[in-house]
Design a protein around this motif. Structure first.
Motif, mmCIF file in Angstrom:
data_model
loop_
_atom_site.group_PDB
_atom_site.id
_atom_site.type_symbol
_atom_site.label_atom_id
_atom_site.label_comp_id
_atom_site.label_asym_id
_atom_site.label_seq_id
_atom_site.Cartn_x
_atom_site.Cartn_y
_atom_site.Cartn_z
ATOM 1 N N TYR A 193 0.866 -1.183 0.000
ATOM 2 C CA TYR A 193 0.000 0.000 0.000
ATOM 3 C C TYR A 193 0.899 1.227 0.000
ATOM 4 C CZ TYR A 193 -2.042 3.729 2.911
ATOM 5 O OH TYR A 193 -2.399 4.941 3.453
ATOM 6 N N HIS A 194 0.785 2.061 -1.009
ATOM 7 C CA HIS A 194 1.718 3.173 -1.183
ATOM 8 C C HIS A 194 1.207 4.432 -0.481
ATOM 9 C CE1 HIS A 194 3.762 0.476 -3.811
ATOM 10 N NE2 HIS A 194 2.729 0.384 -4.614
ATOM 11 N N GLY A 195 1.155 4.343 0.830
ATOM 12 C CA GLY A 195 0.744 5.464 1.658
ATOM 13 C C GLY A 195 1.061 5.140 3.104
ATOM 14 N N PRO A 196 0.855 6.086 4.024
ATOM 15 C CA PRO A 196 1.160 5.849 5.440
ATOM 16 C C PRO A 196 0.038 5.098 6.153
ATOM 17 C CG PRO A 196 0.332 8.065 5.144
ATOM 18 C CD PRO A 196 0.395 7.462 3.775
ATOM 19 N N LEU A 197 0.412 4.395 7.188
ATOM 20 C CA LEU A 197 -0.555 3.684 8.030
ATOM 21 C C LEU A 197 -0.161 3.850 9.486
ATOM 22 C CD1 LEU A 197 -2.974 1.600 8.174
ATOM 23 C CD2 LEU A 197 -1.191 -0.151 8.416
ATOM 24 N N VAL A 198 -1.111 4.240 10.317
ATOM 25 C CA VAL A 198 -0.929 4.222 11.763
ATOM 26 C C VAL A 198 -1.396 2.853 12.242
ATOM 27 C CG1 VAL A 198 -1.533 5.305 13.960
ATOM 28 C CG2 VAL A 198 -1.317 6.705 11.896
#
Length: 351
Positions: free
Chosen positions: A162-167
């Protein structure tokens, strides 16, 4: 409120995805008819690995500097039990709060696949995704011992894709005896060893898009365990998350609900604090307590808070509690006024 969640594996049928994407394009991520403002997409349209280090540093400094010298404000989020694709909670929150949320938190059960497309959908529409991963009936000792490593490696690969940030919050409310991974069911050492093991696998897999959040419940009459034994260490944690509610038992004011726990945590770490779940139950004091929450959180220099905008039975009883923002005109007005006054709101922009 993440007490004994039982969720199924996400199933994203192609037809459902098309319908949801069309719905979002027609207004899901834009201006709301009740006054909510649209937010720019937060994710550059990249197909390469996402490095969260710059974003982690930016967000980790929000508490003390929110709203000053032209800086963006603290994070303001919403949480519910739905999958990332079920966007109604974002639209509802936008209508109630007067602005779109910056964080969209959701739950998944240990063993669930990661929904890369659903999380990308959130990030592209201005919400930083936050996954609360619940071990459910899986023993922490088994996770720590590597018995589920095939799943951990698979999850790490899925999240990296997944090309985005994850908390990511793993086994939140680990100090809550109502959880199968809490006191009386598992040892603190089981939790810290399991956390470190999962984190180490992600590190070995070079997963660089995760912000790790350690999320205990506030210490109160139902959660009396000391927190230090549950802390994995600064090398394994990016943010401290806190879960606490203004409810019928312990939650009456920020000074008694959150402050004692924050003082205890400050004895072993100074990581940024995000309130990862909170809400104010309907009562004659709700308007005042909403104001107290935002005032107290700002004074404590948290980097943000995530609101539980639901009606739900109080855990362990049949008492229905209404945590929604707009249970009254006064409650909604207090939420909007105090969140604005104390600079809660951090829109993500592309580029």
């Amino acid at each position: 409120m993440a007490r004994n969640h039982r969720l199924g594996r996400p199933a994203a049928a192609v037809l459902t995805l098309v319908v949801l994407l069309l719905s979002a394009a027609c207004g899901g991520g834009g201006s709301d008819g009740d006054g909510g403002s649209a937010k720019a997409a937060g994710s550059p349209k990249s197909t390469g690995p996402y490095d969260v280090s710059a974003l982690r540093g930016e967000l980790g400094s929000l508490g003390a500097g929110a709203g000053t010298s032209g800086s963006a404000g603290r994070l303001l989020g919403v949480v519910d039990d739905k999958s990332p694709w079920q966007y109604d909670i974002v639209k509802t929150f936008t209508s109630q709060a007067g602005r779109a949320p910056d964080i969209r938190e959701y739950y998944a059960t240990w063993g669930d696949d990661f929904d890369a497309e659903g999380n990308a959908f959130l990030w592209q529409h201005g919400q930083l995704p936050m996954l609360s991963l619940v071990p459910s009936d899986t023993a922490l000792a088994d996770i720590a011992g590597g018995y589920d490593d095939a799943y951990v490696h698979s999850l790490a690969r899925q999240i990296a894709s997944y090309h985005g940030p994850l908390v990511l919050s793993f086994a939140g409310e680990m100090n809550g005896p109502w959880n199968s991974w809490g006191p009386g069911h598992a040892k603190a050492a089981d939790f810290t060893t399991a956390w470190k093991h999962v984190h180490d696998v992600f590190r070995e897999q070079k997963v660089g898009n995760v912000i790790w959040v350690w999320s205990p419940h506030v210490v109160d009459s139902g959660t009396t365990a000391k927190l230090a034994p549950y802390y994995p260490g600064d090398a394994y944690v990016d943010w401290v998350g806190l879960i606490g509610y203004y409810g019928p038992i312990d939650g009456t004011a920020f000074s008694s609900l959150f402050a004692p726990t924050m003082r205890q945590i400050a004895t072993f770490t100074h990581k940024p604090v995000l309130i990862t779940e909170t809400g104010v139950a309907e009562s004659p004091r709700k308007e005042a307590q909403v104001r107290d929450l935002f005032q107290g959180a700002a004074a404590a220099e948290v980097i943000g808070l995530v609101w539980y905008d639901q009606r739900k039975d109080w855990p362990g009883s049949s008492q229905l509690m209404d945590w929604r923002i707009d249970t009254s005109v006064g409650s909604r007005a207090a939420f909007r006024a105090e969140s604005t006054r104390h600079h809660f709101g951090h829109p993500f922009t592309s580029g």
